[in-house]
Design a protein around this motif. Sequence first.
Motif, short mmCIF file in Angstrom:
data_model
loop_
_atom_site.label_atom_id
_atom_site.label_comp_id
_atom_site.label_asym_id
_atom_site.label_seq_id
_atom_site.Cartn_x
_atom_site.Cartn_y
_atom_site.Cartn_z
N LEU A 166 0.61 -1.39 -0.36
CA LEU A 166 -0.41 -0.18 0.07
C LEU A 166 0.56 1.75 -0.08
N SER A 167 1.99 1.32 0.63
CA SER A 167 2.63 2.77 0.98
C SER A 167 3.61 2.54 -0.67
N MET A 168 3.25 1.20 -1.24
CA MET A 168 4.18 1.86 -3.03
C MET A 168 3.08 2.71 -3.70
N TRP A 169 1.91 2.61 -3.32
CA TRP A 169 1.00 3.41 -3.99
C TRP A 169 0.40 4.78 -3.55
N TYR A 170 0.11 4.79 -2.43
CA TYR A 170 -0.69 5.95 -2.55
C TYR A 170 0.73 6.85 -0.66
N THR A 171 0.10 8.00 -0.77
CA THR A 171 0.63 9.44 -0.51
C THR A 171 0.61 9.74 0.85
N THR A 220 17.36 -0.58 11.71
CA THR A 220 16.04 -0.60 12.24
C THR A 220 15.47 -2.01 13.44
N VAL A 221 15.73 -3.13 13.52
CA VAL A 221 15.52 -3.16 14.71
C VAL A 221 16.04 -2.47 16.11
N THR A 222 17.44 -2.06 16.16
CA THR A 222 17.88 -1.57 17.17
C THR A 222 17.66 0.09 17.67
N ASN A 223 17.15 0.20 16.36
CA ASN A 223 16.74 1.96 16.54
C ASN A 223 15.70 2.18 17.80
N PHE A 224 16.36 2.59 19.23
CA PHE A 224 15.81 2.30 20.24
C PHE A 224 14.45 3.13 20.07
N GLY A 284 12.97 6.57 7.36
CA GLY A 284 13.21 7.03 6.08
C GLY A 284 13.70 6.55 4.84
N SER A 285 13.31 4.90 4.83
CA SER A 285 13.50 4.68 3.31
C SER A 285 12.51 3.43 3.29
N PRO A 286 12.18 3.28 1.54
CA PRO A 286 11.41 2.38 1.82
C PRO A 286 11.86 0.33 2.11
N GLU A 287 13.08 0.55 2.76
CA GLU A 287 14.10 -0.07 2.89
C GLU A 287 13.43 -0.87 4.46
N GLU A 288 13.62 0.25 5.22
CA GLU A 288 13.88 0.48 6.75
C GLU A 288 11.61 0.95 6.83
N ARG A 289 10.97 1.48 6.55
CA ARG A 289 9.42 1.02 6.83
C ARG A 289 9.31 -0.19 6.02
N SER A 290 10.06 -1.44 5.61
CA SER A 290 9.10 -2.44 5.44
C SER A 290 9.63 -3.25 6.61
N ILE A 291 11.33 -3.21 7.40
CA ILE A 291 11.15 -3.89 8.34
C ILE A 291 10.13 -3.72 8.99
N ASN A 292 10.20 -2.51 9.08
CA ASN A 292 8.97 -1.89 10.79
C ASN A 292 8.00 -2.53 10.31
N MET A 293 7.25 -2.33 9.30
CA MET A 293 6.12 -2.47 9.43
C MET A 293 6.12 -4.28 9.82
#
Length: 294
Positions: free
Chosen positions: A33-38, A158-162, A284-293
């Motif tokens: 979804l995040s790739m398709w919507y603002t 990403t995982v270690t970002n407190f 901050g990035s699509p990669e980080e967003r994917s792991i956060n999800m």
Amino acid sequence: MQIFIRNRTGFLITRSILGLAEAGFIPGAMFTLSMWYTQKDITVRIAIFFFGMFGGTAVGPLIGAGLLKLDGKGGLWGWQWIFLGEAFLKIAHWWPFELTFSVVEGVWTVLVSIALLALLPGGPADGIPQDAEGTTHLDLSTGESSQPKIPMKVVWKTVTNFRKWPHFLATACVFATWSPLTTYTPSIMVSLGFSRISANALAAIGNFITLPVVLLFAWAGGKLRKWGFTVMTAQACYLIALIALRCIQPHVGTWSKFGLWTTANGLAVGYHPVHNAWIQVNSGSPEERSINMA
């Protein structure tokens, strides 16, 4: 396949396989979804997505109430009919056996998965869509069509970002109460004195209340662009409902107890779509967003 469970070991094995199979679905769907919507559009879209999950939780007890009436039919218990999704199993002399499927619950899920495989584009690069005003919907954070590969160093970072840990802890705390609440609400209703079939039907009410609650907070978060404030407001409402349930329930009658449980159920996950959007826009990035999800 859970209709074939005969003992505790079989139950644990099938539930483990189910957990492994479904674990990636929601984070994968959120990233898609995040790739398709603002940022402006994403919160309500996430809420609509979760209508499937929460709506299924609402409809499930109603279907269960009906399927429990089949208890003993075709040589199956009522719970087996629920897992079978109204598929009728008739075994004559052990073999051959006849399977006739009605499209409900489990069978319906399989059909939808096939439709998704056939129809869902891989990403905006496979044909960037436009809305009615001709506005192109692109990647949430970068404004580009991207399907990144994720190295392990990004996962670790990403995982270690407190600063993200409160997001993860809040989700764990809410779902640690909401998941068993929705799972055992029919049993709770039975303990209040309702029959099994009535309990399943009554359990659906709180889950139906979830739908407008989720949409309301999602709309407010997107409109105000105050995701953190909206998330904490929604969680505060749920906390108040839980405290009221804890304090008042021993002193009231059956229908008042039902009202307390239903209110807690209805307010439990109002925060979730907004919270999901909040952590996405703070990535901050699509990669980080994917792991956060995940």
